[in-house]
Design a protein around this motif. Structure first.
Motif, short mmCIF file in Angstrom:
data_model
loop_
_atom_site.label_atom_id
_atom_site.label_comp_id
_atom_site.label_asym_id
_atom_site.label_seq_id
_atom_site.Cartn_x
_atom_site.Cartn_y
_atom_site.Cartn_z
N ASP A 1 0.80 -1.15 0.13
CA ASP A 1 -0.07 -0.02 -0.10
C ASP A 1 0.86 1.31 0.00
N LEU A 2 1.86 1.03 0.79
CA LEU A 2 2.96 2.36 0.75
C LEU A 2 3.44 2.41 -0.77
N ILE A 3 4.11 1.51 -1.30
CA ILE A 3 4.23 1.69 -2.69
C ILE A 3 3.36 2.31 -3.71
N TYR B 1 -1.04 4.08 2.49
CA TYR B 1 -1.33 4.49 1.15
C TYR B 1 -1.00 6.01 1.45
N GLU B 2 -1.89 6.50 2.38
CA GLU B 2 -1.69 8.12 2.55
C GLU B 2 -0.29 8.48 3.01
N ALA C 1 1.76 11.16 0.81
CA ALA C 1 2.51 12.44 1.53
C ALA C 1 3.80 12.54 1.17
N GLY C 2 4.59 11.40 1.24
CA GLY C 2 5.77 11.47 1.04
C GLY C 2 6.35 11.87 -0.23
N VAL C 3 5.59 11.52 -1.39
CA VAL C 3 5.93 12.31 -2.67
C VAL C 3 5.27 13.58 -2.77
N GLU C 4 4.18 13.79 -2.37
CA GLU C 4 3.96 15.21 -2.34
C GLU C 4 4.63 16.30 -1.51
#
Length: 333
Positions: free
Chosen positions: A76-78, A296-297, A301-304
């Motif tokens: 989900d993180l990926i 997932y969230e 947030a990491g990419v944003e």
């Protein structure tokens, strides 16, 4: 092709000093600077060659370093990172560090030499600190998910592991359970240390009994938890509740309890952490009550956060903290 590690070994200095020379930063003695420049010349090292070939244009690419891309737990993180990077117009490259710092150093070198606009590292191993410090020395922006660097400001996405563990333990206490054990994750990870801290704080705040049997170390492993809880039960030590620092050891606890004739949750209530259950486990045992991570969230947030830092270099470091959610199953009302 030579790497920063090769230059550092040749000059007998740290990688961070090599990075400082390459980026024309202060903090390097004349003697070390001379040795580093000599090694660079000998190896004909050309940093950021790709970046120069692109005439300083952005690559529109993000690099990600994780321990294990095949672990179902991080899917989900990926997905959160991949969906968000595509939405924002960035390519994303995932690399598995395999819990090996030398491998992670190579990927950091690779990503930071003009091949990406920035990078994300996911993990909380205590040994990752050297890798994270290396990222600070690089000019490109980065984000740590779970990771921590003392006394530095940086882009950081965190789960409130202390608060989540406190909430889980308090829930057990409010059910009237008094003899609560904590089965830990691997204590070489900051997340495990934080969850242990949350458990102990909740127990102290409730003036609950804490002794040598309250903490059972299980290293995120179902089988190890099963063996250690079984040994305690054979020694006539029985809790009335258990908070596991991860779901896998929670399953080991359930197996041990069942084999010793104890009922869940009637005799022993159990709460896990992560919402990381095997697909077949619920067919054999009660559905686990657990603390769910919004993975997932967190990936999103990491990419944003990274893209904002790439596109707005003057934007200050951002820290985002997510709260785990208590999911009531059948092992704890």
């Amino acid at each position: 092709m030579a790497t920063i590690s090769d230059i550092a070994n040749k000059a007998n200095v740290s990688r961070s000093l090599v990075s400082r020379v390459l980026n024309n930063r202060s903090g390097v003695s004349p003697e070390n600077r001379k040795k580093i420049l000599a090694a660079i010349k000998e190896y004909n090292y050309k940093p950021n060659a790709l970046a120069r070939a692109l005439s300083n244009q952005k690559t529109q690419t993000i690099g990600v370093v994780m321990d294990d891309l095949c672990d179902k737990f991080v899917f989900d993180l990926i997905k959160g990172m991949q969906d968000t990077s595509e939405k924002l117009g960035y390519n994303i490259i995932f690399c598995s560090g395999r819990a090996n710092n030398e491998v992670k150093f190579r990927y950091v070198d690779y990503f930071m030499q003009g091949r990406t606009d920035g990078m994300i590292a996911f993990g909380s191993r205590l040994s990752d600190g050297d890798v994270f410090k290396e990222m600070i020395e690089q000019p490109n922006p980065f984000v740590l998910i779970e990771g921590y660097i003392p006394d530095h400001e940086f882009n950081n996405i965190q789960l409130d592991n202390v608060g989540g563990a406190y909430k889980a333990t308090k829930h057990l206490l409010e059910l009237g359970r008094k003899k609560i054990w904590h089965v830990t994750g691997d204590l070489h990870f900051n997340v495990s240390l934080d969850r242990r801290e949350g458990f102990l704080t909740a127990m102290r705040d409730a003036h609950a009994d804490i002794n040598e049997t309250n903490i059972v170390c299980a290293d995120f492993e179902e089988e190890l938890a099963y063996k250690r809880i079984s040994a305690l039960l054979r020694d006539n030590k029985v809790p009335d509740a258990c908070f596991a620092g991860a779901d896998k050891p929670a399953y080991g606890v359930i197996r041990a309890l069942y084999e010793n004739g104890l009922r869940v949750p009637e005799d022993v209530a159990i709460i896990g952490f992560d919402d990381d259950r095997p697909d077949t486990f619920d067919m054999l045992f009660p559905r686990l009550t657990t603390m769910r991570q919004p993975l997932y969230e967190m990936g999103k947030a990491g990419v944003e956060t990274l893209v904002r830092s790439i596109e707005n270099p003057d934007w200050g470091p951002t820290r985002v903290v997510f709260e785990p959610e208590l999911i009531i199953g059948q092992t704890c009302p």
